[in-house]
Design a protein around this motif. Sequence first.
Motif, PDB file in Angstrom:
ATOM      1  N   VAL A   1     -38.356  44.235  -5.187  1.00  0.00           N
ATOM      2  CA  VAL A   1     -36.872  44.316  -5.215  1.00  0.00           C
ATOM      3  C   VAL A   1     -36.625  45.232  -6.694  1.00  0.00           C
ATOM      4  O   VAL A   1     -35.836  45.767  -7.542  1.00  0.00           O
ATOM      5  N   ALA A   2     -37.854  44.762  -7.522  1.00  0.00           N
ATOM      6  CA  ALA A   2     -38.258  44.853  -9.216  1.00  0.00           C
ATOM      7  C   ALA A   2     -38.480  46.592  -8.855  1.00  0.00           C
ATOM      8  O   ALA A   2     -38.400  47.898  -9.536  1.00  0.00           O
ATOM      9  N   HIS A  60     -33.946  52.759  -9.003  1.00  0.00           N
ATOM     10  CA  HIS A  60     -32.473  53.311  -9.561  1.00  0.00           C
ATOM     11  C   HIS A  60     -32.586  53.261 -11.154  1.00  0.00           C
ATOM     12  O   HIS A  60     -31.791  53.908 -11.721  1.00  0.00           O
ATOM     13  N   ARG A  61     -33.615  52.554 -12.187  1.00  0.00           N
ATOM     14  CA  ARG A  61     -33.774  53.443 -12.874  1.00  0.00           C
ATOM     15  C   ARG A  61     -34.082  54.985 -13.739  1.00  0.00           C
ATOM     16  O   ARG A  61     -33.456  55.406 -14.222  1.00  0.00           O
ATOM     17  N   ARG A 104     -31.539  43.671 -16.011  1.00  0.00           N
ATOM     18  CA  ARG A 104     -31.199  42.227 -16.424  1.00  0.00           C
ATOM     19  C   ARG A 104     -32.125  41.670 -15.607  1.00  0.00           C
ATOM     20  O   ARG A 104     -32.746  40.027 -15.292  1.00  0.00           O
ATOM     21  N   PHE A 105     -33.234  42.138 -14.237  1.00  0.00           N
ATOM     22  CA  PHE A 105     -33.944  41.363 -13.395  1.00  0.00           C
ATOM     23  C   PHE A 105     -35.016  41.276 -14.598  1.00  0.00           C
ATOM     24  O   PHE A 105     -35.079  39.703 -14.015  1.00  0.00           O
ATOM     25  N   ALA A 106     -35.423  41.874 -14.853  1.00  0.00           N
ATOM     26  CA  ALA A 106     -36.647  41.815 -15.698  1.00  0.00           C
ATOM     27  C   ALA A 106     -36.067  40.525 -17.105  1.00  0.00           C
ATOM     28  O   ALA A 106     -37.264  39.632 -17.092  1.00  0.00           O
ATOM     29  N   ARG A 107     -34.983  40.713 -17.368  1.00  0.00           N
ATOM     30  CA  ARG A 107     -34.612  39.487 -18.436  1.00  0.00           C
ATOM     31  C   ARG A 107     -34.412  38.139 -17.350  1.00  0.00           C
ATOM     32  O   ARG A 107     -34.594  36.710 -18.188  1.00  0.00           O
ATOM     33  N   ALA A 110     -29.355  49.536 -16.450  1.00  0.00           N
ATOM     34  CA  ALA A 110     -28.389  47.669 -16.284  1.00  0.00           C
ATOM     35  C   ALA A 110     -29.405  47.031 -15.364  1.00  0.00           C
ATOM     36  O   ALA A 110     -29.553  45.921 -15.946  1.00  0.00           O
ATOM     37  N   GLU A 111     -29.352  47.289 -14.215  1.00  0.00           N
ATOM     38  CA  GLU A 111     -29.665  46.196 -13.165  1.00  0.00           C
ATOM     39  C   GLU A 111     -31.225  46.197 -13.344  1.00  0.00           C
ATOM     40  O   GLU A 111     -30.794  44.507 -13.246  1.00  0.00           O
TER      41      GLU A 111
END
Length: 90
Positions: A45-46, A52-53, A63-66, A59-60
């Motif tokens: 998923v990462a 996507h980045r 947020r997932f990393a954070r 943004a996604e």
Amino acid sequence: MFVGLAGRLRVPPADGLAEQVRTASCDHGIKRWRLYLTEEQIASVAYGFWLHRMTGSAAEANRFAREYGIAHTPGRENARGSSPDLPRPV
């Protein structure tokens, strides 16, 4: 989108990720989708968010990393220090 492009990607999503995405449930109280993923699926998923980045939206991935403490970094393993055999909610 990442799961849908599986056949066109050099590195496809982790085994079982597509099924987890199809059977995800929405927690309307917190307005989030609930998935139970293995460590390998979380790393996948990462990677999907990293792809996507690269197309212009970070943004996604940020947020997932954070929130979950994992991000795809090309050329490095994504270690979390927990058992890859146990599914965990994300």
